[in-house]
Enzyme design. Sequence first.
Site, PDB file in Angstrom:
ATOM      1  N   LYS A 124       4.427   4.696   5.831  1.00  0.00           N
ATOM      2  CA  LYS A 124       3.621   3.493   5.630  1.00  0.00           C
ATOM      3  C   LYS A 124       3.391   2.730   6.937  1.00  0.00           C
ATOM      4  O   LYS A 124       2.924   1.593   6.916  1.00  0.00           O
ATOM      5  CB  LYS A 124       4.302   2.590   4.603  1.00  0.00           C
ATOM      6  CG  LYS A 124       4.442   3.234   3.229  1.00  0.00           C
ATOM      7  CD  LYS A 124       5.059   2.274   2.253  1.00  0.00           C
ATOM      8  CE  LYS A 124       5.276   2.934   0.899  1.00  0.00           C
ATOM      9  NZ  LYS A 124       5.847   1.989  -0.087  1.00  0.00           N
ATOM     10  N   PRO A 131       0.818  -1.212   0.000  1.00  0.00           N
ATOM     11  CA  PRO A 131       0.000   0.000   0.000  1.00  0.00           C
ATOM     12  C   PRO A 131       0.855   1.268   0.000  1.00  0.00           C
ATOM     13  O   PRO A 131       1.936   1.313   0.579  1.00  0.00           O
ATOM     14  CB  PRO A 131      -0.800  -0.125   1.298  1.00  0.00           C
ATOM     15  CG  PRO A 131      -0.859  -1.592   1.560  1.00  0.00           C
ATOM     16  CD  PRO A 131       0.458  -2.128   1.077  1.00  0.00           C
ATOM     17  N   GLU A 132       0.328   2.283  -0.651  1.00  0.00           N
ATOM     18  CA  GLU A 132       1.005   3.571  -0.712  1.00  0.00           C
ATOM     19  C   GLU A 132       0.660   4.403   0.535  1.00  0.00           C
ATOM     20  O   GLU A 132      -0.238   4.075   1.306  1.00  0.00           O
ATOM     21  CB  GLU A 132       0.569   4.324  -1.967  1.00  0.00           C
ATOM     22  CG  GLU A 132       0.724   3.545  -3.249  1.00  0.00           C
ATOM     23  CD  GLU A 132       2.128   3.578  -3.818  1.00  0.00           C
ATOM     24  OE1 GLU A 132       2.839   4.571  -3.601  1.00  0.00           O
ATOM     25  OE2 GLU A 132       2.505   2.607  -4.492  1.00  0.00           O
TER      26      GLU A 132
END
Length: 258
Positions: free
Chosen positions: A51, A2-3
């Site tokens: 993140k 995921p970004e």
Amino acid sequence: MPEGDTVWRTAAHLHAALAGNTLTRTDFRVPDFATADLSGQRVDEVVARGKHILMRVGGHTIHTHLKMEGAWHVYSSGQRWRRPAFEARLVLETAAAQAVGFSLGVVALLDRDDEASVVGHLGPDVLGPDWDLEETVSRIASQPGTPIFSALHDQRNVAGFGNVYVNEICFVGGLLPLRPVGDVADLRRLVGRGRQMMVSNRDRVERTMTGNTRKGQMHWVFSRDGRPCRRCGTAILNDQIGVALRRRNAFWCPHCQR
């Protein structure tokens, strides 16, 4: 993986569900913290750092990272889970809500004063209150021989950009992924545009880099190898480039990116 925008939204969702409430049950389904019990303690806040997700509970911080497969779900009390129970790594309950972390890549419990041990190495957070464009540019510029693709990926330079953003940033900047940092004419503008892209997507479930939210129209180059460039029609190329000890897929237009 995921970004940063996905992690930011996840933390905001968890904060809305848990912050200000007392935990009635905690279930750490990882060996190192299987006996930990934070029930009876108040959740002060949930924040994203690049993140990473930090849940501040009393004098402790629960540190989680989604890695490739992880996700957090929030359910009302008694609601059926949408993923199988064997994938759950952490369960946090309040009187009204249940937060379940599935397939999390990292689950750790530490003293709140020790947060720097897990996130202190990170550069400025693209979506964080510590964002500092000049500091980010300085960190990237200190590696003139490093490919710009790798430098943007390096969380020690800037926290939050992942493979989707790095590929798209290189495209909008007209840069080959392997272009050395020292040959990039305007790092400040490049990084600034990348941040603008993430800020514009922060509150969207359907991320778009092109401004078009229709299926298949949201990316300039990412995962479009073999397809025509949206600007010039040249076939998009794909190769792997080293990032630290890993290799990431790079996508680019050989005509638009030099």
